[in-house]
Design an enzyme around this catalytic site. Structure first.
Site, PDB file in Angstrom:
ATOM      1  N   GLU A 109       0.975  -1.097   0.037  1.00 21.75           N
ATOM      2  CA  GLU A 109      -0.100  -0.130  -0.049  1.00 21.75           C
ATOM      3  C   GLU A 109       0.936   1.262  -0.132  1.00 21.75           C
ATOM      4  O   GLU A 109       0.600   2.227  -0.603  1.00 21.75           O
ATOM      5  CB  GLU A 109      -0.733   0.019   1.218  1.00 21.75           C
ATOM      6  CG  GLU A 109      -1.961  -1.099   1.058  1.00 21.75           C
ATOM      7  CD  GLU A 109      -1.510  -2.498   1.472  1.00 21.75           C
ATOM      8  OE1 GLU A 109      -0.358  -2.552   1.910  1.00 21.75           O
ATOM      9  OE2 GLU A 109      -2.208  -3.554   1.429  1.00 21.75           O
ATOM     10  N   HIS A 127     -11.526  -5.289   8.733  1.00 23.32           N
ATOM     11  CA  HIS A 127     -12.046  -5.132   7.372  1.00 23.32           C
ATOM     12  C   HIS A 127     -13.317  -4.170   7.846  1.00 23.32           C
ATOM     13  O   HIS A 127     -14.165  -4.095   6.986  1.00 23.32           O
ATOM     14  CB  HIS A 127     -12.652  -6.492   6.894  1.00 23.32           C
ATOM     15  CG  HIS A 127     -11.424  -7.357   6.329  1.00 23.32           C
ATOM     16  ND1 HIS A 127     -10.853  -8.164   7.042  1.00 23.32           N
ATOM     17  CD2 HIS A 127     -11.196  -7.534   5.205  1.00 23.32           C
ATOM     18  CE1 HIS A 127      -9.747  -8.631   6.432  1.00 23.32           C
ATOM     19  NE2 HIS A 127     -10.166  -8.628   5.126  1.00 23.32           N
TER      20      HIS A 127
END
Ligand SMILES: Cc1ncc(C[n+]2csc(CCOP(=O)(O)OP(=O)(O)O)c2C)c(N)n1
Ligand SMILES: [Mg+2]
Lengths: 358, 325
Positions: B60, B129
């Protein structure tokens, strides 16, 4: 452990035992049979995970199908006082190391807990879902152990995709500089969700180690004996003060990434069939047959044990209670701030009123 | 008019933006062949090719840093973070560079990067999540922070974000991805920085954004039916810039305000709204601005998320506390 360009293998695809200059099989017959039991049980736990997800008992499941040899072989090569840092697919590692603590993993995927076991109990850290982060924890643990004069190693499990994260390269370098007793165990299962190896990296994983100044070795990850031997050697090397090793176990994720994934969108059935033919348990059983160790009785015992574990998994998950509401706040701080406790009292007030109103 | 989901609206916005400007490129984990884990980029690789829809290595910080480099070369990158909880490795690039580039170049270098992040809970997911990191981004000067609550806004706000020369953190409420709305695309809604009064009311104002707008609307409906009162509902749409004027006007009108969000309360959007409204509309307020939010805890396991997240009942309970004040 020398630098090598060849993949370490001790078992041929048909189960014949191969000779290797460095790595030998030195397990007793009893251990060889027990290894088979563990492989079969781990596969069955995985099947149960998939089934329970389909039945709505789990929110999601990350199958380890096809990776049993890499996980069982490596975990078995460790000592109880080594420390293991898994990723999120290492159900086989958890089973070998901590037996039915694997039920906590099912609880995690059910949404009933947050991995929640005591990492010190089995010297096994919780699952780490943020990719690659746990590699650094292994390095820190190993450096501390070295300072303490303890003859133990730390083992970090991660995937091929994880090797792209900065944390993993940082872990390699930090461990190398400190000659830390770490085994980096990469399960290269060819895929990171839908991203194939070719889009993930341009050179093999194990060779990176040499650039960082420590040895790397590639092993056939579907050959449980080779994985065992290579991991044992790397762990011994670490405990002896010779520093880290990177093991790249070549294997294949035969299942979906998770139960929410549809691999037909990105990989061919030809590829899948090729790897199915190389799956690790059949190969190991063929070895046992050749060695005269496989018997109907052994198979019966192993299947009975798998049935027993599967039944326990099902019964436990199906009756797993939802966590109490107090789990929301009970474990966040050793010394919780008053603002949080005020919030909690307000929530209790709300819940009580709601119940009173019916 | 067609019934379309927010996911479809976002997909169409990306497609239309890529057709309108060939410097718009997408990059992220699994955005190509798979079309993203939520299928927001579905079909785009096939139509625009690997250069404009890049399946990146799993990194990322790299996705964001490379996006910054592409922007320096004149591209308009739209990187995707696969989930809220996995956007954190990119924070160094976002906070230290993306947000600061214009300022450090004395206003000469634009940073037209739109970082898309699915966020929020209530989808029964495993840990990491379901997070709501908007306050982290809102607290970082130099970034705009935008979050749609409907398919129409998803389309229009994403198009506007891609056209913006300021970097935008585009937060997609994943629990609303599959919610449908009657709308014909392309559609143009209010500009970034404008809140929308979704429902007029006279007794109290509910302020929400992204995933909580539907909850606030349902609560207002229930309040009407149950005779609790007439609630006004404001959808912020953009957290930075924040539409002070709409908030203050509504608070002045109703005299009461409750801010609803999934994110923890402490140092959250609710605190910012409460402070601003208290400052600007103090003499109009009949009660302190209250907050109905997630607890100040790490996101809980899925089986506890319902208690953690504000629902219609807890919103109404907070509304009653305000009315009883
Ligand atoms: C930091 C971070 N980014 C993204 C994800 C989402 N994600 C979960 S698994 C995965 C792929 C991992 O691939 P690999 O490391 O090869 O492990 P495998 O799943 O194959 O075992 C991704 C992108 C994540 N969990 N953490
Ligand atoms: Mg992989």
């Amino acid at each position: 452990m020398d630098q090598t360009d060849e993949q370490v293998r001790l078992l041929g695809e048909d189960g014949t035992l191969l000779q290797h200059d460095t790595y030998k099989v030195d397990l007793t017959d009893e251990d060889l049979c027990d290894l088979y039991r563990q492989l079969v049980v781990v596969r069955r736990i995985d099947v149960e995970g998939n089934n329970l997800q389909r039945q709505g008992q789990l929110g999601i499941w990350a199958p380890c199908l096809g990776q049993e040899a890499a996980q069982v072989g490596s975990a078995r090569a460790l000592r109880p006082d080594d420390f293991v840092f898994p990723s999120y697919r290492e159900h086989g590692v958890v089973y070998v190391r901590a037996g039915m603590e694997v039920l906590s993993v099912l609880g995690l995927y059910r949404g009933a807990n947050l991995s929640g076991w005591d990492p010190q109990r089995h010297k096994l850290a919780q699952y780490s879902i943020p990719i690659g982060t746990q590699a650094l924890h292994a390095v820190g643990y190993a450096i501390g152990a070295k300072w303490d004069g303890a003859e133990v190693c730390a083992v970090a499990y991660f995937g091929d995709g994880a090797t792209s994260e900065g944390d993993v390269s940082e872990a390699f370098n930090f461990a190398a500089v400190h000659s830390a007793p770490v085994v980096f165990f990469c399960q290269n299962n060819q895929w990171a969700i839908s991203v194939p190896l070719a889009k993930q990296m341009a050179g093999p994983v194990y060779k990176r180690a040499f650039g960082f100044g420590f040895p790397g070795v590639q092993v056939d990850g579907n050959d449980v004996l080779a994985v065992y031997a290579v991991t044992r050697a790397a762990a011994e090397r670490a405990r002896d003060g010779a520093g880290p090793t990177l093991i790249e176990a070549i294997t294949y994720r035969l299942g979906a990434h998770t139960t929410t994934d549809d691999p037909t969108r990105y990989r061919t059935s030809d590829e899948l069939d090729m790897w199915k033919a190389r799956e690790p348990i059949g190969r190991y059983r063929a070895f046992l047959e050749r060695a005269g160790l496989w018997t109907e009785a052994l198979e019966g015992e192993v299947q009975a044990e798998a049935d027993r574990v599967a039944a326990e998994v099902r019964a436990t998950v199906e009756h797993m209670p939802d966590p109490p509401l107090s789990d929301l706040v009970d474990h966040v701080y050793a010394d919780p701030p008053a603002t949080l406790m005020a919030q909690w009292r307000q929530l209790e007030e709300f819940e009580a009123q709601f119940q009173a109103e019916g | 008019m067609a019934q379309i989901t927010m996911a479809r609206a976002l997909n169409t916005a990306l497609r239309d933006a890529m057709e309108a400007d060939d410097r718009v490129v997408l990059l992220g984990e699994d955005v190509g062949t798979l079309g993203g884990v939520f299928r927001i980029t579905d079909g785009l690789l096939k139509d625009f090719g690997e250069q404009r829809v890049m399946d990146t290595p799993l990194a990322e910080s790299a996705i964001m840093g490379v996006s910054i480099g592409l922007a320096l070369r004149g591209y308009r990158p739209v990187p995707e973070m696969q989930f809220d909880g996995f956007s954190y490795p990119a924070l160094d690039q976002i906070i230290s560079h993306l947000a600061k580039y214009r300022n450090r170049s004395a206003g000469t270098q634009p940073m037209p990067v739109v970082c898309r992040i699915p966020y929020g809970g209530a989808i029964g997911a495993v840990e990491h999540h379901s997070e709501s990191p908007e306050a982290i981004y809102g607290h970082t000067a130099g970034l705009k922070v935008v979050t749609p609550s409907s398919a129409a806004d998803a389309y229009s706000l994403l198009r506007q974000s891609i056209e913006s020369d300021d970097p935008v953190i585009f937060l997609e409420p994943k629990r609303r991805y599959w919610a449908k709305q009657e709308v014909d695309l392309p559609v143009s809604t209010e500009p970034i920085g404008k809140a929308r009064v979704l429902r007029e009311g006279s007794d109290l104002t509910l302020v929400a954004y992204g995933p909580m707008v539907k909850v606030a609307m349902d609560a207002a409906e229930a309040a009407q039916e149950e005779g609790v009162g007439s609630l006004e509902v404001i959808d912020l749409r953009s957290l930075v810039p924040l539409d002070d004027a709409t908030l203050v006007a509504s608070a002045a009108k109703t005299g009461r305000m409750v801010v609803v969000h999934e994110a923890p309360q402490f140092l959250g959007m609710g605190a910012e709204v409460a402070a601003r409204v208290s400052e600007a509309a103090f003499f109009h307020l009949e009660a302190p601005v209250l907050r109905c939010t997630g607890l100040d805890i790490p996101y809980p396991p899925a089986r506890l998320e319902e208690a953690h997240l504000p629902g219609v009942d807890r919103v109404l309970w907070t509304v009653q506390r305000s009315l009883d004040f």
